[in-house]
Design a protein around this motif. Structure first.
Motif, PDB file in Angstrom:
ATOM      1  N   HIS A  40       0.709  -1.218   0.140  1.00 14.93           N
ATOM      2  CA  HIS A  40      -0.009  -0.047  -0.008  1.00 14.93           C
ATOM      3  C   HIS A  40       0.746   1.269  -0.046  1.00 14.93           C
ATOM      4  CE1 HIS A  40       0.767  -0.991   4.433  1.00 14.93           C
ATOM      5  NE2 HIS A  40       0.924   0.383   4.356  1.00 14.93           N
ATOM      6  N   HIS A  67       0.313   5.244   1.770  1.00 18.17           N
ATOM      7  CA  HIS A  67      -0.619   5.683   2.860  1.00 18.17           C
ATOM      8  C   HIS A  67      -1.452   6.495   2.371  1.00 18.17           C
ATOM      9  CE1 HIS A  67       2.826   4.523   5.975  1.00 18.17           C
ATOM     10  NE2 HIS A  67       2.058   3.354   5.876  1.00 18.17           N
ATOM     11  N   GLU A 126       6.876   5.203   8.288  1.00 20.75           N
ATOM     12  CA  GLU A 126       6.389   4.182   9.078  1.00 20.75           C
ATOM     13  C   GLU A 126       8.055   3.442   9.500  1.00 20.75           C
ATOM     14  OE1 GLU A 126       3.504   2.008   7.424  1.00 20.75           O
ATOM     15  OE2 GLU A 126       3.567   0.555   8.860  1.00 20.75           O
ATOM     16  N   HIS A 154       4.694   0.290  -0.043  1.00 24.64           N
ATOM     17  CA  HIS A 154       5.403  -0.621   0.706  1.00 24.64           C
ATOM     18  C   HIS A 154       4.910  -2.351   0.496  1.00 24.64           C
ATOM     19  CE1 HIS A 154       4.268   2.085   3.520  1.00 24.64           C
ATOM     20  NE2 HIS A 154       3.797   1.120   4.315  1.00 24.64           N
ATOM     21  N   LEU A 184       3.247   3.581  12.938  1.00 26.98           N
ATOM     22  CA  LEU A 184       2.873   4.513  11.975  1.00 26.98           C
ATOM     23  C   LEU A 184       2.093   5.528  12.516  1.00 26.98           C
ATOM     24  CD1 LEU A 184       0.533   3.185   9.029  1.00 26.98           C
ATOM     25  CD2 LEU A 184       0.663   2.288  11.483  1.00 26.98           C
ATOM     26  N   HIS A 241      -4.894   3.563   4.301  1.00 25.02           N
ATOM     27  CA  HIS A 241      -3.987   2.738   3.534  1.00 25.02           C
ATOM     28  C   HIS A 241      -4.508   2.744   2.205  1.00 25.02           C
ATOM     29  CE1 HIS A 241      -2.768   1.033   7.436  1.00 25.02           C
ATOM     30  NE2 HIS A 241      -1.795   0.707   6.558  1.00 25.02           N
TER      31      HIS A 241
HETATM   32 FE   LIG Z   1       2.152   1.202   5.782  1.00 27.90          FE
END
Ligand SMILES: [Fe+2]
Length: 192
Positions: A90, A92, A99, A138, A154, A160
């Protein structure tokens, strides 16, 4: 002004199993349909069951600036075709949010990619701690024979975003090649 209470979760540092969480997701193979390159292999596996490929726990906090959410992710060992079990991956929703991952078990590759064309990957084993800066999507891939597990932290209001990866894929795939993990170009990748 709202003052929140401190919260304690329990994380088994050998396995990343977490207790006193308030959210848990079991990600089954059927949830990943179309994300693995080999759709035929995906369908074939689904004929005999729908295995959980990874789980994650969270101690979620209110989605407000200044709050942090933390938890653990455990990716089971396995492959779909030649491709190792992995997370959906995903960005953010707040793409300028970062994160931190701390690996506690197993061996994995973190694939990362930006809308600006950046592509990076790193290998993580126990103790390796990764800072994922803002703007890097990531995905985590288990390249070992055991669970690959890490703790993450995070901002609680990150959100997401999956659609870009579902529609266009990552630039790289992590596959078994000649009996070893290899990072190869994704022939079906559409630039973001
Ligand atoms: Fe993440």
């Amino acid at each position: 002004l709202k003052i929140y209470e401190p919260a304690v979760a329990e994380i088994d540092l050998a396995t990343a199993e977490m207790s006193k969480y308030n959210s848990k997701v079991d990600r089954k193979l059927s949830d990943m349909h179309g994300l693995y390159q080999d759709v035929e292999a995906t369908d074939k596996m689904l004929e005999t069951g729908d295995p959980v490929t990874y789980i994650y726990y969270a101690l979620e906090q209110p989605s407000e600036v200044g709050q942090l959410t933390f938890g653990t992710t455990i990716i089971y060992p396995g492959k779909v075709g030649d491709e190792y079990f992995m997370t959906k991956g995903h960005l953010h929703e707040k793409e300028n949010y970062s994160e931190i991952y701390v690996c506690v078990a197993g061996k994995g590759i973190l694939l990362m990619q930006t809308r600006q064309g950046g592509v990076k990957w790193v290998t993580l084993t126990r103790g390796d701690s990764l800072y994922i800066p803002p703007h890097w999507a990531h995905r985590s891939v288990n390249i070992g024979d055991d669970n690959f597990a890490y703790i993450y932290v995070l901002p609680a209001d990150s959100g997401h975003h999956f659609d870009t990866i579902v529609e266009k894929g990552f630039a790289k795939l992590v596959v078994e090649k000649d009996g070893k993990p290899a990072v190869v170009d994704n022939p079906n990748h559409i630039p973001w």
